[in-house]
Design an enzyme around this catalytic site. Sequence first.
Site, PDB file in Angstrom:
ATOM      1  CE  LYS A 188      -8.094  -0.324   2.707  1.00 34.51           C
ATOM      2  NZ  LYS A 188      -7.145   0.678   2.180  1.00 34.51           N
ATOM      3  CB  SER A 194      -3.353  -2.207   1.124  1.00 31.93           C
ATOM      4  OG  SER A 194      -3.840  -1.377   0.099  1.00 31.93           O
TER       5      SER A 194
END
Lengths: 187, 187
Positions: A145, A108
Site C-alpha cells: 500500500k 490494487s
Amino acid sequence: MDTTQRKRRPGGGRKPSPIKTLVVRIPALLKPTVTRLMEAYKAPAFRPAGAMTPDPDAPIILLPMFSDKVPAGFPSPATDYVEDRLDLNQLLIVNNEATFFLRAKGHSMIGAGIHDGDILVVDRTKEPNHGHVVIAVVDGEFTVKRLYQQNGTVALKADNPDFADIVFNDGQELLVWGVVTNVVHPL
Amino acid sequence: MDTTQRKRRPGGGRKPSPIKTLVVRIPALLKPTVTRLMEAYKAPAFRPAGAMTPDPDAPIILLPMFSDKVPAGFPSPATDYVEDRLDLNQLLIVNNEATFFLRAKGHSMIGAGIHDGDILVVDRTKEPNHGHVVIAVVDGEFTVKRLYQQNGTVALKADNPDFADIVFNDGQELLVWGVVTNVVHPL
DNA sequence: ATCCATTATTTCTGTAACAGAATTAGTTAA
DNA sequence: TTAACTAATTCTGTTACAGAAATAATGGAT
C-alpha cells in the site's frame, strides 16, 4: 655457520587460507571490473534471521548498459564512452542485508506501476515516509500500500479507487515491514 | 654456419593486438565468473555501426538472493521460510552475453507497464514475435514499441493511443534490435 | 605471572618470465 | 595463380619467485 643461535619456532607461520586463488590473464580494461568483483566477493556476507544465504555460485554478472544518450541514436564510433553507468546493485539494492523480494498479487497498486506478478524489491531499513509504497502487515498478512501520513492521520491507501483505505486510529498500530524501492515487471 | 640458406621475412609475424592484457590473481571460485565476464566483453555480440563497447568499469551486477516465501501471494510473517530461492539473474537475464539495458524515455508504452525512466532489460537473442515489446531501430534511433505481425502486416505500435503506429510496407525493412523481457521500475 | 615487542616460519600476492600456441606475410612449389 | 610452407612476431596460460602479510613461539620488561 651462524654463531648467534636462533630458536626454532615449529607451528609458527601464516595459516593457510581456505580461499584458493589462481592467476588469470584478462583484458586490461576489465581490471577495475574484476577488482570490484573481488571486493564484492570478499564482502562479509550477512544473515538476517531466517533469511537464506546468498547463492555463492552465480549471481555475479556483467552486463553492458546503454545509457540515456543512446536512445537518441547510435553514437559515432568516435564518440567516447558515456559517463553514465548503471550498476543494478546500486539501482535495486541499497542494503544487501536488508533487501528482500516479494511477488505482488492483485491490481490494487496499479497506479504505482505494480502489476500482478511483479517482483517487489523491498528495503527493510529504509524509513517509511508519507507517499512511500510500503509492505505493511495487516491482519497478519503482507500488503502493498501507499503510506499516507498527514495531519496526524495515518492510513494505507491503494493506488486504485476500487480499494478502500485502511485508516489507523489511536491505539491501532501500523506495522510497516519494509519500503518498496523497485518493481520488476516481466513482459 | 647454416648451409641451407633461409630467406628472411621482414614484416612477417603476428600483428600486435589493440587489446592489452595483464595478469591478475583471483579467488578460484570467481574463475567461471571472470571467464563469463571476458566472454561478454569480447563477444562480437553484434556491434551495430557505432555501438559502444561495454563499459569496462561499471556493469557488474551483484544480486544477492534473499529468499522469502515469494511465490503465490504474500506469506504471513509467521510462515516459515521456504527452500525456494529466487534468483534475479535467472528471472531477468536469460542470455548473459546478449542482454543489455536501456533506459526508457517517454510514456508511449505506459500500457505495457513501461514508465519514463524505467530500465529495460533487453535480450538480443530472443526471437521477436507478434505482441512482443521490442527495441527497434527507426531512423537510426532506438524505439520501444510493440511488434505487430498479423496477416502480412508488419508494424510497430505504441501502447498509447496518442502515438501513431509505424507501418512497414514492402521493401521497408524493420530492424528489431532486441526483445524487452523485463522492466525495472524505480519508485 | 602477564604483557608486549621481536622473530622464525609459513603462506599469500602481484608481477616477471617462459614455453608453446596463434597469427601473419613473405617464399617456394605446383 | 594458387596453395603449402616457414620465418617472424605476438599472444596466452602457467610457473616461478621475491617481497608482503600473518601467525605463534620466544624472550625481555613490568
